[in-house]
Design a protein around this motif. Structure first.
Motif, PDB file in Angstrom:
ATOM      1  N   LEU A   1      10.380   5.704  -2.142  1.00  0.00           N
ATOM      2  CA  LEU A   1       9.925   4.433  -2.474  1.00  0.00           C
ATOM      3  C   LEU A   1      10.253   3.467  -1.307  1.00  0.00           C
ATOM      4  N   PRO A   2      11.695   3.207  -1.205  1.00  0.00           N
ATOM      5  CA  PRO A   2      11.793   2.348  -0.002  1.00  0.00           C
ATOM      6  C   PRO A   2      11.287   2.547   1.305  1.00  0.00           C
ATOM      7  N   VAL A   3      11.536   3.548   1.550  1.00  0.00           N
ATOM      8  CA  VAL A   3      11.072   4.359   2.965  1.00  0.00           C
ATOM      9  C   VAL A   3       9.686   4.171   3.447  1.00  0.00           C
ATOM     10  N   SER A   4       8.908   4.542   2.004  1.00  0.00           N
ATOM     11  CA  SER A   4       7.209   4.406   2.134  1.00  0.00           C
ATOM     12  C   SER A   4       6.873   2.796   2.258  1.00  0.00           C
ATOM     13  N   ALA A   5       7.691   2.009   1.756  1.00  0.00           N
ATOM     14  CA  ALA A   5       7.282   0.419   1.850  1.00  0.00           C
ATOM     15  C   ALA A   5       7.784   0.284   3.519  1.00  0.00           C
ATOM     16  N   LEU A   6       8.814   0.556   3.768  1.00  0.00           N
ATOM     17  CA  LEU A   6       9.087   0.013   5.100  1.00  0.00           C
ATOM     18  C   LEU A   6       8.059   0.783   6.329  1.00  0.00           C
ATOM     19  N   PHE A   7       7.775   2.095   6.034  1.00  0.00           N
ATOM     20  CA  PHE A   7       6.866   2.652   7.077  1.00  0.00           C
ATOM     21  C   PHE A   7       5.322   1.955   6.891  1.00  0.00           C
ATOM     22  N   GLY A   8       4.924   1.873   5.616  1.00  0.00           N
ATOM     23  CA  GLY A   8       3.818   1.282   5.540  1.00  0.00           C
ATOM     24  C   GLY A   8       3.628  -0.252   6.057  1.00  0.00           C
ATOM     25  N   ALA A   9       4.743  -1.020   5.874  1.00  0.00           N
ATOM     26  CA  ALA A   9       4.723  -2.313   6.453  1.00  0.00           C
ATOM     27  C   ALA A   9       4.705  -2.009   8.184  1.00  0.00           C
ATOM     28  N   LEU A  10       5.370  -1.094   8.835  1.00  0.00           N
ATOM     29  CA  LEU A  10       5.459  -0.902  10.190  1.00  0.00           C
ATOM     30  C   LEU A  10       4.235  -0.596  10.563  1.00  0.00           C
ATOM     31  N   LEU A  11       3.503   0.530   9.982  1.00  0.00           N
ATOM     32  CA  LEU A  11       2.314   0.818  10.288  1.00  0.00           C
ATOM     33  C   LEU A  11       1.109  -0.184  10.401  1.00  0.00           C
ATOM     34  N   LEU A  12       1.082  -1.055   9.415  1.00  0.00           N
ATOM     35  CA  LEU A  12       0.144  -2.125   9.250  1.00  0.00           C
ATOM     36  C   LEU A  12       0.419  -3.264  10.321  1.00  0.00           C
ATOM     37  N   VAL A  13       1.431  -3.615  10.600  1.00  0.00           N
ATOM     38  CA  VAL A  13       1.773  -4.505  11.625  1.00  0.00           C
ATOM     39  C   VAL A  13       1.283  -3.973  13.041  1.00  0.00           C
ATOM     40  N   VAL A  14       1.486  -2.643  13.370  1.00  0.00           N
ATOM     41  CA  VAL A  14       1.332  -2.320  14.438  1.00  0.00           C
ATOM     42  C   VAL A  14      -0.402  -2.110  14.603  1.00  0.00           C
ATOM     43  N   VAL A  15      -0.724  -1.530  13.637  1.00  0.00           N
ATOM     44  CA  VAL A  15      -2.346  -1.495  13.506  1.00  0.00           C
ATOM     45  C   VAL A  15      -3.080  -2.874  13.772  1.00  0.00           C
ATOM     46  N   ASP A  16      -2.468  -3.798  13.164  1.00  0.00           N
ATOM     47  CA  ASP A  16      -3.167  -5.250  13.452  1.00  0.00           C
ATOM     48  C   ASP A  16      -2.864  -5.776  14.713  1.00  0.00           C
ATOM     49  N   ILE A  17      -1.751  -5.366  15.398  1.00  0.00           N
ATOM     50  CA  ILE A  17      -1.622  -5.723  16.794  1.00  0.00           C
ATOM     51  C   ILE A  17      -2.855  -5.209  17.488  1.00  0.00           C
ATOM     52  N   VAL A  18      -2.978  -3.615  17.542  1.00  0.00           N
ATOM     53  CA  VAL A  18      -4.297  -2.940  18.260  1.00  0.00           C
ATOM     54  C   VAL A  18      -5.548  -3.938  17.679  1.00  0.00           C
ATOM     55  N   CYS A  19      -5.981  -4.372  16.567  1.00  0.00           N
ATOM     56  CA  CYS A  19      -6.965  -4.718  16.068  1.00  0.00           C
ATOM     57  C   CYS A  19      -7.360  -6.175  16.878  1.00  0.00           C
TER      58      CYS A  19
ATOM     59  N   LEU B   1       0.832  -1.241   0.069  1.00  0.00           N
ATOM     60  CA  LEU B   1       0.104  -0.010   0.072  1.00  0.00           C
ATOM     61  C   LEU B   1       0.841   1.239  -0.031  1.00  0.00           C
ATOM     62  N   GLY B   2       1.974   1.145   0.753  1.00  0.00           N
ATOM     63  CA  GLY B   2       2.843   2.480   0.838  1.00  0.00           C
ATOM     64  C   GLY B   2       3.262   2.458  -0.750  1.00  0.00           C
ATOM     65  N   LEU B   3       3.849   1.579  -1.554  1.00  0.00           N
ATOM     66  CA  LEU B   3       4.065   1.665  -2.764  1.00  0.00           C
ATOM     67  C   LEU B   3       3.205   1.897  -3.747  1.00  0.00           C
ATOM     68  N   VAL B   4       2.151   1.476  -3.530  1.00  0.00           N
ATOM     69  CA  VAL B   4       0.815   1.891  -4.538  1.00  0.00           C
ATOM     70  C   VAL B   4       0.624   3.433  -4.480  1.00  0.00           C
ATOM     71  N   GLY B   5       0.422   3.710  -2.969  1.00  0.00           N
ATOM     72  CA  GLY B   5      -0.082   5.208  -2.721  1.00  0.00           C
ATOM     73  C   GLY B   5       1.279   6.136  -3.358  1.00  0.00           C
ATOM     74  N   THR B   6       2.341   5.942  -3.362  1.00  0.00           N
ATOM     75  CA  THR B   6       3.388   6.844  -3.897  1.00  0.00           C
ATOM     76  C   THR B   6       3.282   6.929  -5.303  1.00  0.00           C
ATOM     77  N   ALA B   7       3.138   5.769  -5.853  1.00  0.00           N
ATOM     78  CA  ALA B   7       3.209   5.461  -7.137  1.00  0.00           C
ATOM     79  C   ALA B   7       2.098   6.166  -7.877  1.00  0.00           C
ATOM     80  N   VAL B   8       0.815   6.169  -7.328  1.00  0.00           N
ATOM     81  CA  VAL B   8      -0.435   6.533  -8.119  1.00  0.00           C
ATOM     82  C   VAL B   8      -0.204   8.281  -7.924  1.00  0.00           C
ATOM     83  N   GLN B   9       0.141   8.688  -6.730  1.00  0.00           N
ATOM     84  CA  GLN B   9       0.250  10.094  -6.543  1.00  0.00           C
ATOM     85  C   GLN B   9       1.055  10.740  -7.605  1.00  0.00           C
TER      86      GLN B   9
END
Length: 363
Positions: A310-328, A98-106
């Motif tokens: 691009l690489p930082v967006s991928a890493l940050f997107g991965a970190l964000l969703l892992v943390v969100v899933d823990i909360v969920c 999702l981080g990659l897709v968002g960056t590319a689509v923008q």
């Protein structure tokens, strides 16, 4: 680099982003920090749950499995390896994608508010999945696609339709692409709402709504196979075209002057982002705000150079969703929260804050 069009020099000199005003942060150290944080988050995601498992035991089970030894007796091995590790890895892959897709689509449409929903691809995938749930075509029915297969087919069908409409007249202009995606996406969303109303029972309706809000509860080793191939492949392809993405932000004429085949690049970008979006929505449902918010945050601290972004967006997107899933998984004792609920609660205020900062700086 900002997304605003070129203006008079007196105005343009005042429209700098925060990263440009203070200088962008070094990308390599930031990526290293995000990588370490992601590893810690993955460990916590496997350790936390209704049954807590010490991190040391988590890594012991993982190392035991990776070394090819026979499974250990007891429940820890089953919980760690069969249930939680696939889910944590899927969260990381979907977040990175999702981080990659968002960056590319923008970059594709030169719009900082763009995400896969803007192009209608997520709507098409959602319609395919809801049809599989409500009409039963995914459970050994007429098509026998399965839920993920139906979602992916819906995404590809929407991609073909948006492509056909956007290409009318021979061009591939960002405005035509956006208008086609929004119109077709809303049209498909209406059909999805109709199918939700047709759901035959309460359990079916619950399944539909839970999927539409995003869920990683169905993660297993089999579901990891396609995103594990698609996300790195798309990331490498986008990274190889980072110079072209930078050029697109300066306008088609400038990009063409730099030797970029604008029409071809935009066509390829649309294809890659659509296919990757279909893969992600097929395995996780429709997760809102991640593809929109992650590039904004990364651009705020790194600037607009896609070689770094691009690489930082991928890493940050991965970190964000892992943390969100823990909360969920852990926020409520009796049930699991849909992922999209938490990302919306985080993403909407974050986007308003970023918008306020941009408007406050005149960018």
């Amino acid at each position: 680099m900002t997304f605003t069009p070129l203006r008079r020099k007196s105005t343009a000199t005042t429209t700098t982003t925060t990263a440009e005003a203070r200088g962008p942060l070094p990308a390599a150290p930031l990526a290293a920090v995000l990588g370490v944080a992601l590893l810690a988050a993955l460990t916590a995601a496997v350790a936390r749950g209704s049954t807590s498992i010490p991190p040391g035991e988590v890594w012991s089970v993982v190392w035991h499995r990776l070394s090819g030894e026979a499974p250990r007796p007891g429940t820890d091995d089953l919980i760690v390896w069969q249930l939680r590790v696939p889910r944590a890895l899927l969260a990381a892959l979907v977040g990175a994608g999702l981080g990659l897709v968002g960056t590319a689509v923008q970059a594709l449409v030169r719009n900082p508010l763009a995400d896969p929903y803007l192009l209608g691809i997520s709507n098409g995938a959602s319609l395919g999945a809801v049809a599989a749930i409500v009409l039963g075509v995914g459970a050994g029915g007429a098509l026998g696609l399965g839920l993920s297969g139906a979602a992916f087919v819906g995404a590809l069908a929407t991609f073909a339709l948006v492509w056909a409409v956007a290409r009318r007249g021979g061009g591939f202009a960002p405005l035509r692409l956006v208008l086609a995606g929004v119109a077709i996406g809303q049209f498909l969303s209406g059909f999805t709402s109709y199918l939700v109303l047709r759901a035959g029972d309460e359990q079916q309706t619950h399944s539909v709504l839970f999927w539409l809000m995003g869920s990683l509860s169905g993660a297993n080793w089999e579901s990891l196979a396609v995103p594990a191939l698609a996300v790195p492949a798309a990331g490498l392809w986008l990274q190889a075209r980072a110079r072209g993405l930078n050029a697109l932000l300066m306008g088609d004429e400038t990009a063409a002057g730099l030797g970029i085949d604008v029409t071809r690049l935009r066509r390829e970008l649309f294809t890659v982002t659509s296919v990757l979006t279909g893969v992600l929505v097929a395995v996780s449902g429709a997760i809102a705000f991640v593809a929109l918010m992650v590039p904004h945050v990364c651009r705020l601290v790194l600037g607009g150079d896609h070689r770094r972004l691009l690489p930082v967006s991928a890493l940050f997107g991965a970190l964000l969703l892992v943390v969100v899933d823990i909360v969920c998984r852990t926020a409520m004792d009796t049930q699991e929260l849909p992922v999209g609920v938490v990302t919306s609660l985080i993403g909407a205020p974050a986007l308003l804050y970023l918008l306020d900062r941009r408007l406050g700086s005149g960018s």
